[in-house]
Scaffold this active site. Structure first.
Site, mmCIF file in Angstrom:
data_model
loop_
_atom_site.group_PDB
_atom_site.id
_atom_site.type_symbol
_atom_site.label_atom_id
_atom_site.label_comp_id
_atom_site.label_asym_id
_atom_site.label_seq_id
_atom_site.Cartn_x
_atom_site.Cartn_y
_atom_site.Cartn_z
ATOM 1 N N LYS A 1 13.690 -9.677 45.953
ATOM 2 C CA LYS A 1 14.077 -9.944 47.349
ATOM 3 C C LYS A 1 13.125 -9.238 48.324
ATOM 4 C CE LYS A 1 18.204 -8.129 46.794
ATOM 5 N NZ LYS A 1 18.116 -7.679 45.390
ATOM 6 N N ARG B 1 26.722 -8.470 50.542
ATOM 7 C CA ARG B 1 26.812 -8.185 49.108
ATOM 8 C C ARG B 1 28.233 -8.311 48.594
ATOM 9 N NH1 ARG B 1 21.991 -4.719 48.479
ATOM 10 N NH2 ARG B 1 21.868 -4.202 46.297
ATOM 11 N N ARG C 1 9.244 -0.144 38.868
ATOM 12 C CA ARG C 1 8.862 -0.354 40.279
ATOM 13 C C ARG C 1 8.366 0.969 40.876
ATOM 14 N NH1 ARG C 1 13.154 -2.781 43.934
ATOM 15 N NH2 ARG C 1 14.434 -1.504 42.582
ATOM 16 N N ARG D 1 12.069 5.218 43.124
ATOM 17 C CA ARG D 1 13.384 5.297 43.756
ATOM 18 C C ARG D 1 14.386 6.037 42.879
ATOM 19 N NH1 ARG D 1 14.892 -0.540 46.158
ATOM 20 N NH2 ARG D 1 16.854 -0.023 45.136
ATOM 21 N N ARG E 1 24.124 -0.702 38.794
ATOM 22 C CA ARG E 1 23.866 -1.613 39.928
ATOM 23 C C ARG E 1 24.001 -3.073 39.484
ATOM 24 N NH1 ARG E 1 18.161 0.345 41.329
ATOM 25 N NH2 ARG E 1 18.117 -1.463 42.700
#
Ligand code: AP5
Length: 209
Positions: A13, A88, A127, A153, A164
């Site tokens: 996203k 969400r 990431r 992160r 998540r």
């Protein structure tokens, strides 16, 4: 264009939002980025949000709805916006409808990026983000250049990513039938290379690449 990008953690996203917003000249409204900024700034909101984010849980609806309401009032959102990571939950989606209705506006389309779960884990864990530019990289698929100031992160550890993904299934997947019923949902294969995903998004929106 008033667009929602929907998809599980690591679906791409943020990567797509940056390209599309650059192309269309509209703001990317990412609740994840807003919450991380608040966390870095050490505000009360940031401290409270961090407690949920670090555990891979969703931040309470009223907090994120308030953030988005305020953000949509900024002048740059008048010409359109791309929502990345919001809504969400169904209550967030209903609140968004109300916020927009009050302003005489509505969402034009919702694009869902589909990626199988095994790929999502690898995407999130590997990431890295450049602290200075916000550019998103991947150690395997899109390696950062030399000199990038990389950040990993806090919620990209495997255990937290798993949580998540569970939260997505439990809370966010319900948005697919919600937007399908409104005939706003467009599905795109998020496993394609990033530039092909962009092309597909533009195609399903009836726009030229
Ligand atoms: P948020 O920051 O929104 O995270 P997320 O939704 O979990 O999504 P990600 O940022 O992990 O992934 P992405 O889809 O943007 O993928 P990306 O482009 O980076 O939310 C974080 C937390 O904040 C939540 O857990 C929650 O606590 C809280 N929160 C936020 N919004 C909330 C809300 N509305 N309500 C309640 N709580 C909220 O790509 C991932 C990786 O894959 C990158 O390395 C990238 O380089 C790579 N990649 C991307 N596309 C491709 C491709 N096509 N091929 C190969 N690699 C690719």
């Amino acid at each position: 264009m008033r667009l929602i990008l929907l998809g599980p953690p690591g679906a791409g996203k943020g990567t797509q939002a940056k390209v599309l917003c650059g192309q269309w000249g509209i703001p990317q409204i990412s609740t994840g980025d807003m919450l991380r900024d608040a966390k870095k700034a050490g505000t009360l909101l940031g401290v409270q949000a961090a407690d949920y984010m670090n555990r891979g849980l969703l931040v309470p609806d009223d907090v994120v709805i308030g953030l988005v309401d305020e953000r949509l009032m900024q002048p740059d959102a008048l010409k359109g916006f791309l929502l990345d990571g919001f809504p969400r939950t169904v209550p967030q989606a209903e609140a968004l409808d109300d916020l927009l209705k009050k302003r005489g506006l509505a969402i034009d389309a919702v694009v869902q990026l589909s990626v199988p779960t095994d790929l999502l884990m690898e995407r999130a864990v590997l990431r890295r983000t450049d602290k200075r530019t916000g550019q998103i990289y991947h150690l395997k698929y899109n390696p950062p250049p030399l000199g990038a100031e990389l950040e990993h992160r806090a919620d990209d550890q495997p255990e937290t990513v798993r949580k998540r993904l569970d939260e997505y299934e439990a809370m966010t997947a319900a948005l697919l039938p919600f937007y399908e019923a409104k005939r706003l949902l467009r599905r795109v294969d998020g496993t394609l290379p990033p530039s092909d995903v962009t092309r597909e998004i533009l195609r399903v929106l009836g726009q030229q690449a």
